[in-house]
Design an enzyme around this catalytic site. Sequence first.
Site, short mmCIF file in Angstrom:
data_model
loop_
_atom_site.label_atom_id
_atom_site.label_comp_id
_atom_site.label_asym_id
_atom_site.label_seq_id
_atom_site.Cartn_x
_atom_site.Cartn_y
_atom_site.Cartn_z
N ASP A 287 -9.12 -3.52 -0.23
CA ASP A 287 -7.92 -4.21 0.26
C ASP A 287 -8.25 -5.09 1.46
O ASP A 287 -7.83 -6.25 1.53
CB ASP A 287 -6.87 -3.16 0.64
CG ASP A 287 -5.60 -3.79 1.20
OD1 ASP A 287 -4.82 -4.34 0.41
OD2 ASP A 287 -5.39 -3.71 2.43
N LYS B 14 -7.16 4.80 5.29
CA LYS B 14 -5.88 4.51 5.92
C LYS B 14 -5.06 5.79 5.99
O LYS B 14 -5.06 6.59 5.04
CB LYS B 14 -5.09 3.48 5.11
CG LYS B 14 -5.74 2.13 4.98
CD LYS B 14 -4.87 1.19 4.13
CE LYS B 14 -5.49 -0.17 3.95
NZ LYS B 14 -4.65 -1.05 3.10
N HIS C 216 -1.84 -1.66 -5.71
CA HIS C 216 -1.31 -3.01 -5.96
C HIS C 216 -2.47 -3.90 -6.33
O HIS C 216 -3.65 -3.54 -6.17
CB HIS C 216 -0.59 -3.58 -4.73
CG HIS C 216 -1.42 -3.57 -3.48
ND1 HIS C 216 -2.43 -4.48 -3.24
CD2 HIS C 216 -1.41 -2.75 -2.40
CE1 HIS C 216 -3.00 -4.23 -2.08
NE2 HIS C 216 -2.41 -3.18 -1.54
N THR D 1 0.80 -1.22 0.00
CA THR D 1 0.00 0.00 0.00
C THR D 1 0.84 1.27 0.00
O THR D 1 0.61 2.17 -0.81
CB THR D 1 -0.95 0.00 1.20
OG1 THR D 1 -1.86 -1.09 1.07
CG2 THR D 1 -1.73 1.30 1.30
N ASN E 75 5.16 -0.77 4.05
CA ASN E 75 4.27 -0.18 5.05
C ASN E 75 5.05 -0.01 6.36
O ASN E 75 4.96 1.01 7.03
CB ASN E 75 3.05 -1.07 5.28
CG ASN E 75 2.18 -1.18 4.04
OD1 ASN E 75 2.15 -0.29 3.21
ND2 ASN E 75 1.46 -2.29 3.93
#
Length: 558
Positions: free
Chosen positions: A315, A171, A363, A88, A109
């Site tokens: 995700d 996020k 992704h 991500t 990440n």
Amino acid sequence: MTKKLSLPVLAIATTCFALHAGAIAAPAAKATSASAQPKLVVVLVVDGLPNEQVQRYRDQFGEGGLRRLLDQGASFSNAHQAHGVTVTAIGHSAVLTGAYPYVHGIIGNNWIDPVTKKSVYCTEDTNYTYIGEHTDPSDGTAPTKLRVDTLGDQLRYATGNRSKVVAVSGKDRGAILLAGKTGTAYMYMEQTGNFASSTFYMKSHPAWVQTYQTAKPQDRYYGKAWAPLLPESAYAGDASEELTPAKPGGHNRLPYTYYSESGKTDAGYYNNLKTGPFLDQLTLDFAQAAIEGENLGRNPDGVPDLLGVSLSAHDYVNHAFGPESKLSHDHLQRVDRMLAQFFNYLDKRVGMDNVLVVLTADHGFANTAEFSQSRHLDAQRIKGDQLMKDLGKHLSDKFGGAKLLTAWSLPSVHLDYEQIEKSGLRRADVENTAAQFLLQQKGIADVFTRTQFESGAVQGTRMATLMRRAWNRESSGDLLVVTKPYWYFGYGDTGTTHGSPYAYDTNVPLLIMGKRWIKPGNYGQYAEVVDIAPTLANILRVRPPAGAEGRVLTETLR
């Protein structure tokens, strides 16, 4: 003071640039007049969306969302997140920097600090806190670790900060890495269900955010069910629940009702909202509030604004159930309908003739091991901690009992070079011994070493290119491990993940729509997500971000 790059690093930079040399070879794009500039650029990132899902389910989309982008925009079928560690933070960094990890510095990440050997988070910075929300030391609050600027930063520089740049995500890393250094990021708070910013961006929220939070729209989904959107026959090709097993105590079928064990809205409920369509709806609702609160796309002097929206829930759904599942299928259909509503809103608020829209993903995704096995593919989960324990013992046994393995955040592994030198050993010998051991383990396809990267020995294949781009000399480990296709590092016996250099993880949608600037059509040319920033910079007539290596997608420009 500017530091000179070492020859190996220069070689890496030169090679990576040459590999994507369409930026040089392509003919110059026609300049866009200032009056024809978009009033608002909207960059949408659907977290964890493989292009394969867009193509597989496209006939079921409604008229106004993804189908609108496919029919009225430029659609690239062969677009890739062209680096070898597809996660991500790296993928979001690529979108508006146009840069690869070896330049922009976001290598995962989380990763291991080479000095302290402790894990660090990509957007953590303890100098800042969330506004009005609890903040843990490892929470994402600032773009400090991003080493380059973004398109939004260049846009604000070019307009004397008159352009506004806002990013919203479920996020923190999804918002922060799109907002760049001078924009403003808002992220979902799983403890309260609010969207909040941090003190990196401002001391207190503007009035429109406070008004939005007071209404508590996140509570409206308590007791609401996520039920299938389409007739049951539409899901006939999806994997059965037996091939997408749920975690103990979890669910893997619809309908699913959102609630908490306490019987009221609390942190458990707000956290549960992340795996399903309601988080994305809240994100788009907050984005609309930001458009109105900041008056995006309506600057009296005509300068463009930039809005980044990262939809995080796909995700979470794919991690839990796999991209082959009914839940993932249904979730994408719901994202499509949400986007249709959002585009209708933009048309009324700003006018779609004045808006340029880009949609991509950070992704793709591997199928669950169980599903891949049902297709007669060699697929399994690799227990990374056990693999590293075995590697540490092997090195210790091989080299006289010394502890030479210090830390790991797979696929990156750190060796103790100080101890290696004290023991009178050669770095390359220890690296090669470790690599040879790993290559003998099930599911490991390749291992690249620091000595290979620094000497320029990693070249010749596409995988080598992708892994070299993913490795940062200052931050990355001393070994970079690549699993075999359909194998992946996993903890537990359910779900799936991403992170490899294989096409199922790299091939993502790249859709660009704006009828005054973009020629609609299906494009089979190879493209990369790093091409987005240079292309938008060309249309906006601003300087590309400093680390950008992508090309201008001139074939799409009017």
